[in-house]
Write a protein that holds these residues in place. Structure first.
Motif, mmCIF file in Angstrom:
data_model
loop_
_atom_site.group_PDB
_atom_site.id
_atom_site.type_symbol
_atom_site.label_atom_id
_atom_site.label_comp_id
_atom_site.label_asym_id
_atom_site.label_seq_id
_atom_site.Cartn_x
_atom_site.Cartn_y
_atom_site.Cartn_z
ATOM 1 N N GLN A 2 0.648 -1.343 -0.031
ATOM 2 C CA GLN A 2 0.099 0.099 0.207
ATOM 3 C C GLN A 2 0.929 1.175 0.008
ATOM 4 N N ILE A 3 0.334 2.388 -0.480
ATOM 5 C CA ILE A 3 1.101 3.702 -0.465
ATOM 6 C C ILE A 3 1.576 3.913 1.051
ATOM 7 N N TYR A 4 0.697 3.634 1.908
ATOM 8 C CA TYR A 4 1.055 4.140 3.246
ATOM 9 C C TYR A 4 2.387 3.280 3.654
ATOM 10 N N GLN A 5 2.427 1.906 3.204
ATOM 11 C CA GLN A 5 3.690 1.164 3.633
ATOM 12 C C GLN A 5 4.745 1.833 2.980
ATOM 13 N N MET A 6 4.803 2.226 1.741
ATOM 14 C CA MET A 6 5.947 3.102 1.229
ATOM 15 C C MET A 6 6.256 4.235 1.692
ATOM 16 N N LEU A 7 5.340 4.974 2.270
ATOM 17 C CA LEU A 7 5.480 6.328 3.125
ATOM 18 C C LEU A 7 6.333 6.023 4.299
ATOM 19 N N TYR A 8 5.905 4.808 4.976
ATOM 20 C CA TYR A 8 6.709 4.417 6.302
ATOM 21 C C TYR A 8 7.883 4.137 5.846
ATOM 22 N N PHE A 9 8.020 3.086 4.897
ATOM 23 C CA PHE A 9 9.634 2.882 4.526
ATOM 24 C C PHE A 9 10.599 3.955 4.220
ATOM 25 N N LYS A 10 9.853 5.097 3.510
ATOM 26 C CA LYS A 10 10.690 6.250 3.176
ATOM 27 C C LYS A 10 10.867 7.098 4.445
ATOM 28 N N LYS A 11 10.203 6.925 5.491
ATOM 29 C CA LYS A 11 10.564 7.797 6.708
ATOM 30 C C LYS A 11 11.651 7.187 7.475
ATOM 31 N N ILE A 12 11.588 5.724 7.425
ATOM 32 C CA ILE A 12 12.753 4.830 8.170
ATOM 33 C C ILE A 12 14.043 5.049 7.503
ATOM 34 N N ALA A 13 14.006 5.102 6.111
ATOM 35 C CA ALA A 13 15.020 5.375 5.368
ATOM 36 C C ALA A 13 15.705 6.689 5.603
ATOM 37 N N ASP A 14 14.797 7.777 5.848
ATOM 38 C CA ASP A 14 15.367 9.010 5.932
ATOM 39 C C ASP A 14 15.745 9.301 7.411
ATOM 40 N N THR A 15 15.211 8.523 8.365
ATOM 41 C CA THR A 15 15.767 8.719 9.941
ATOM 42 C C THR A 15 16.792 7.802 10.369
ATOM 43 N N GLY A 16 16.544 6.600 9.678
ATOM 44 C CA GLY A 16 17.346 5.483 10.271
ATOM 45 C C GLY A 16 17.190 4.943 11.487
#
Length: 295
Positions: A2-16
């Motif tokens: 889902q779009i929200y899963q991609m959004l969460y993945f991107k946020k984790i990638a940005d923050t580490g």
């Protein structure tokens, strides 16, 4: 995925960091961890390596990230486009009709009170049939209940009547009569609609019920195309009385004489998709039409 899963993945990638990402997303770390796990399971790979308390994006995550960014960017663009179009869509009104004069009068009265509405109107010729899929792009379809059958649509009767009038040139010998009977015109040449059209079905039923036949002198697909034949006094044209009252301006030099003893149910209805949300303009038009409906 889902779009929200991609959004969460991107946020984790940005923050580490899962906890920091969860805080910025206003969700619990366990919920975010569960979402990431479901995404990784759908891809059959892990996207991060766990290093202490941090999540470090790995080669799979790095390969996946550009696509996620592109999808999220396209999603944002799509939302912006829809938002920019919403005022236009809300003020747009799309109508398909078979009535010409009646619908014109109804729509004109509505637009006088709603000048901000943008109208797209299409005339439908019943002789051509109705493409249900094509009609779904319209907010409303207006026409005869005797010919329009649209499954999955709601129908509201706008006007109804059962009297029939004979329209003829003023020079016709019968034009001076106050009323006529069907037997008075049975042997006269007739101006008729093409086969399959509501008016032709009306003619067939009226004469069939009376055990009579009629002679076709001129055949056409619209009231406007009847006018030259009436002007040349080629025959008599039958219409429901309420329709004739709306259309007499089309037939200069003609009169409409009621026919006694004929009862033909001729309803005009407005159709719209059942359960389908209406735009502001469409809602206002339906409300306007309902006020005009017979009580």
């Amino acid at each position: 995925m889902q779009i929200y899963q991609m959004l969460y993945f991107k946020k984790i990638a940005d923050t580490g960091n899962l906890t920091k990402a969860a805080a910025e997303l206003h969700m619990t770390p366990s919920a975010l961890s569960g979402s990431l796990k479901r995404l990784e399971e759908s891809l059959s790979v892990t996207l991060f390596d766990r290093v202490g308390k941090n999540l470090v994006i790995n080669e799979y995550g790095k390969a996946y990230l550009p696509y996620v960014e592109k999808i999220l960017s396209l999603n944002d663009q799509a939302n912006e486009e829809i938002a920019s179009l919403r005022p236009v869509v809300e003020s747009s009104l799309m109508i398909a009709d078979v009535t010409i004069s009646f619908a014109s009068k109804l729509i004109s009265l509505f637009l006088m009170d709603h000048p901000d509405v943008s109208l797209h109107r299409t005339y439908l010729n019943p002789a051509d049939g109705f493409n249900e899929h094509e009609l779904r792009k319209y907010d409303f379809v207006i026409g005869s209940s005797n010919v329009i059958k649209l499954p999955g649509y709601e129908r509201r009767i706008i006007r109804s009547g059962h009297e029939v009038s004979a329209i003829m040139n003023r020079n016709n010998p019968l034009a001076s009569a106050d009323s006529l009977k069907l037997k008075d015109i049975a042997l006269e040449p007739m101006i008729v609609y093409s086969k399959g059209m509501p008016g032709r079905k009306m003619m067939d039923k009226i004469f069939s019920d009376a055990g009579m036949e009629y002679h076709v002198a001129f055949e056409a697909n619209s009231p406007y195309s009847m006018a030259p034949a009436l002007e040349r006094n080629l025959g008599i044209f039958l219409q429901p009385r309420h329709t004739a009252e709306d259309n007499m301006h089309i037939y200069p030099g003609c009169v409409a004489i009621p026919i006694e003893g004929i009862f033909y149910e001729a309803d005009t209805s407005i159709y719209f998709k059942a359960g389908h949300p209406l735009s502001r303009a469409a809602s206002e038009f339906l409300s306007f039409v309902q006020k005009k409906m017979p009580s």
